[in-house]
Design an enzyme around this catalytic site. Structure first.
Site, PDB file in Angstrom:
ATOM      1  N   ASP A   1       1.797  13.832  82.021  1.00  0.00           N
ATOM      2  CA  ASP A   1       0.665  14.106  81.867  1.00  0.00           C
ATOM      3  C   ASP A   1      -0.203  14.147  83.312  1.00  0.00           C
ATOM      4  O   ASP A   1      -1.212  14.084  83.148  1.00  0.00           O
ATOM      5  CB  ASP A   1      -0.245  13.378  81.090  1.00  0.00           C
ATOM      6  CG  ASP A   1       0.193  13.287  79.566  1.00  0.00           C
ATOM      7  OD1 ASP A   1       1.267  13.902  79.230  1.00  0.00           O
ATOM      8  OD2 ASP A   1      -0.463  12.449  79.036  1.00  0.00           O
TER       9      ASP A   1
ATOM     10  N   CYS B   1       4.929  16.628  75.906  1.00  0.00           N
ATOM     11  CA  CYS B   1       6.053  15.796  76.350  1.00  0.00           C
ATOM     12  C   CYS B   1       7.453  15.861  75.746  1.00  0.00           C
ATOM     13  O   CYS B   1       8.280  16.203  76.710  1.00  0.00           O
ATOM     14  CB  CYS B   1       5.720  14.070  76.196  1.00  0.00           C
ATOM     15  SG  CYS B   1       5.057  13.698  74.794  1.00  0.00           S
TER      16      CYS B   1
ATOM     17  N   HIS C   1      12.374   9.907  76.088  1.00  0.00           N
ATOM     18  CA  HIS C   1      11.501  10.700  74.835  1.00  0.00           C
ATOM     19  C   HIS C   1      12.160  11.621  74.135  1.00  0.00           C
ATOM     20  O   HIS C   1      11.715  12.809  73.742  1.00  0.00           O
ATOM     21  CB  HIS C   1      10.273  11.401  75.709  1.00  0.00           C
ATOM     22  CG  HIS C   1       8.912  11.099  74.737  1.00  0.00           C
ATOM     23  ND1 HIS C   1       8.874  10.036  73.660  1.00  0.00           N
ATOM     24  CD2 HIS C   1       7.783  11.575  74.812  1.00  0.00           C
ATOM     25  CE1 HIS C   1       7.759  10.295  73.411  1.00  0.00           C
ATOM     26  NE2 HIS C   1       6.861  11.196  74.064  1.00  0.00           N
TER      27      HIS C   1
ATOM     28  N   ASP D   1       5.463  16.754  83.315  1.00  0.00           N
ATOM     29  CA  ASP D   1       6.026  17.512  81.835  1.00  0.00           C
ATOM     30  C   ASP D   1       5.086  18.256  81.290  1.00  0.00           C
ATOM     31  O   ASP D   1       5.102  19.356  80.316  1.00  0.00           O
ATOM     32  CB  ASP D   1       6.395  16.104  81.026  1.00  0.00           C
ATOM     33  CG  ASP D   1       5.346  15.364  80.481  1.00  0.00           C
ATOM     34  OD1 ASP D   1       4.082  15.324  81.184  1.00  0.00           O
ATOM     35  OD2 ASP D   1       5.299  14.534  79.692  1.00  0.00           O
TER      36      ASP D   1
END
Length: 490
Positions: free
Chosen positions: A36, A75, A138, A286
């Site tokens: 972010d 993300c 993730h 990302d």
């Protein structure tokens, strides 16, 4: 990743590997993926506080990318694209539960990266590389989706975002893994994040782990791939005591300063070990800064909106390439410069996807929006604003608006903030559309979507009892399985 810079990045590595003789050492590769962090968070891109001296120096010593794009404004799909080299709609990191919805991998997600996808560390393993992930994964938290089952040899980090703390009854705290087993949970023991002050030592843990890995591989004379993915700039943001209160920008700025410090330490470590001229380092983020996080979010500079949107603020990222002796110092990569390093690269389109829908396409300096949407009126009225202070009439719409018959077109050179659509009756509009339309038609004609991996959720699959939990007394009892179709509001 997508666009011109990805082609350059891929070409540099692939050409280097292909041209090496058996007696030459393969280049080490480090990808630094922030979480972010926005285009406007770096001093080199104009952040007025000038609190990123190491990243600014990295840019001065390497190549800066003002036009670098992620493949998705969220993300998980972005990370899946980075490691597979394929758009999320192709690698399966999207949902078909609703039209044009952002989906990711919270801990109730059933799916994860498909077994049919080939990730970068798998390819590098064939060349003799040792690969390590430090930080956030993730791409799915169930065992079959974890890093060591997808090409990585080592891992310290978490499978999900560091949301919490939870009571470990209705929802478990996110685990921290060392290789294939958990060694703790966020907000517990040595992995505490102070919710009031934002203090945490996790970034320093990640930095130390990265340095140890680099040292070990250097001593063994083995080529390595380090995927450095700290998540301190994702809300709730955090920084170590040494950096708290140092920034003019609050705790978010403190986190940026600590990450900037970590970049400087790693680059200095490479020089100290004498392997800097054989190590390619690429820094980026990302997705765009999460403007809806307010004081816990970053800056996207002059660009419209941020994370979750396909406006420039959501998908144009800070990016720097560094490779002493291979990349000329102080260079800036735009389309006219690409031929200096990769002559085969021509002008390529950038596709902006949100879930299962192609929202926009950029070709050269022109960007055509085929759909516009920030977020729903319901979400907006509840206080979630993806474009605070940046509402543009008929552009940042709160309903999904179809422009496929007459797309909105912007000139990103003259109008990087996407505020002034080109008049549809102008020759400029006609010429731009004439160039972009066949590219869109060809893309849609040849697109083979992957099976969507982000459709189903189930509380039973959350991180109740990850591998290794029994060894540290961290196993929890979860509920019975009751799957449902995930709801993605954005």
């Amino acid at each position: 990743m997508s666009g011109l810079a990805l082609a350059l990045f891929t070409s540099l590595i692939c050409c280097s590997l292909a041209l090496k003789s058996p007696n030459e050492s393969l280049p080490n590769i480090i990808i630094m993926l922030m979480d972010d962090m926005g285009w406007g968070d770096l001093g080199v891109f104009g952040q007025p506080s000038k609190e990123t001296p190491n990243l600014d120096a990295m840019a001065a010593q390497g190549m800066l990318f003002p036009n670098f794009y992620t493949a998705n404004p969220l993300c998980s799909p972005s990370r899946a694209a980075l490691l597979t080299g394929r758009l999320p709609v192709r690698n399966g990191f999207y949902t078909t539960n609703a039209h044009a919805r952002n989906a990711y991998t919270p801990q109730e997600i059933v799916g994860g990266i498909s077994k049919d996808e080939i990730l970068l560390p798998k390819l590098l393993k064939e060349k003799g590389y040792t690969s390590k992930l430090v930080g956030k994964w993730h791409l799915g938290h169930r065992p079959e989706h974890l890093p060591l089952n997808n090409g990585f040899d080592e891992w310290l980090g978490s499978p999900n975002c560091h949301f919490g703390p939870y009571n470990n009854i209705g929802r478990p705290n996110i685990p921290i893994y060392f290789n294939s087993e958990m060694v703790g949970r966020y907000y517990e023991d040595e992995f505490v994040i102070d919710g009031k002050t934002g203090e945490s030592n996790i970034t320093m843990m990640y930095l130390n782990e990265s340095m140890e890995f680099i040292l070990r591989q250097s001593k063994a004379h083995r080529p390595f791939f380090l995927y450095y993915a700290p998540d301190a700039t994702h809300a709730p943001v955090y920084a170590s005591k040494k950096f708290l209160g140092k920034s003019q920008r609050g705790v978010y700025g403190d986190a940026v300063m600590e990450l900037d410090y970590s970049v400087g330490v790693i680059l200095s470590w490479l020089k100290q070990l004498g392997i800097d001229q054989n190590t390619f380092v690429f820094f980026t983020s990302d997705n765009g800064a999460a403007l809806y996080a307010a004081k816990e979010g970053g800056s996207n500079g002059p660009f419209l909106c941020g994370k979750e949107t396909t406006f420039e603020g959501g998908m144009r990222e800070p990016a720097i390439a560094w490779w002493p002796g291979q990349i000329e110092e102080g260079t800036v990569s735009i389309s006219s410069h690409l031929s200096q390093v990769a002559p085969s690269i021509s002008l390529r389109p950038i596709f902006y996807y949100r879930g299962n829908e192609l929202m926009a396409v950029r070709l050269g300096l022109y960007k055509a929006h085929y759909w516009t949407w920030s977020n729903s009126w319901q979400e907006f009225n509840s206080g979630i604003n993806f474009c605070p202070g940046q509402e543009v009439i008929n552009v940042t719409t709160h309903e999904q608006r179809d422009h496929t018959l007459q797309p909105l077109i912007f000139h990103l050179g003259k109008d990087p903030g996407e505020k002034y659509p080109i008049r549809v009756l102008s020759s400029e509009y006609r010429d731009a559309l004439k160039s972009i339309s066949p590219i869109v038609e060809q893309h849609q004609k040849t697109l083979v979507p992957g099976a969507p991996q982000l459709n189903m959720c189930d509380l039973a699959v959350m991180n109740w009892a990850p591998p290794g939990c029994d060894k540290i007394g961290k196993c929890l009892k979860g509920p019975q399985s009751a799957p449902w179709k995930c709801e993605w509001p954005h």
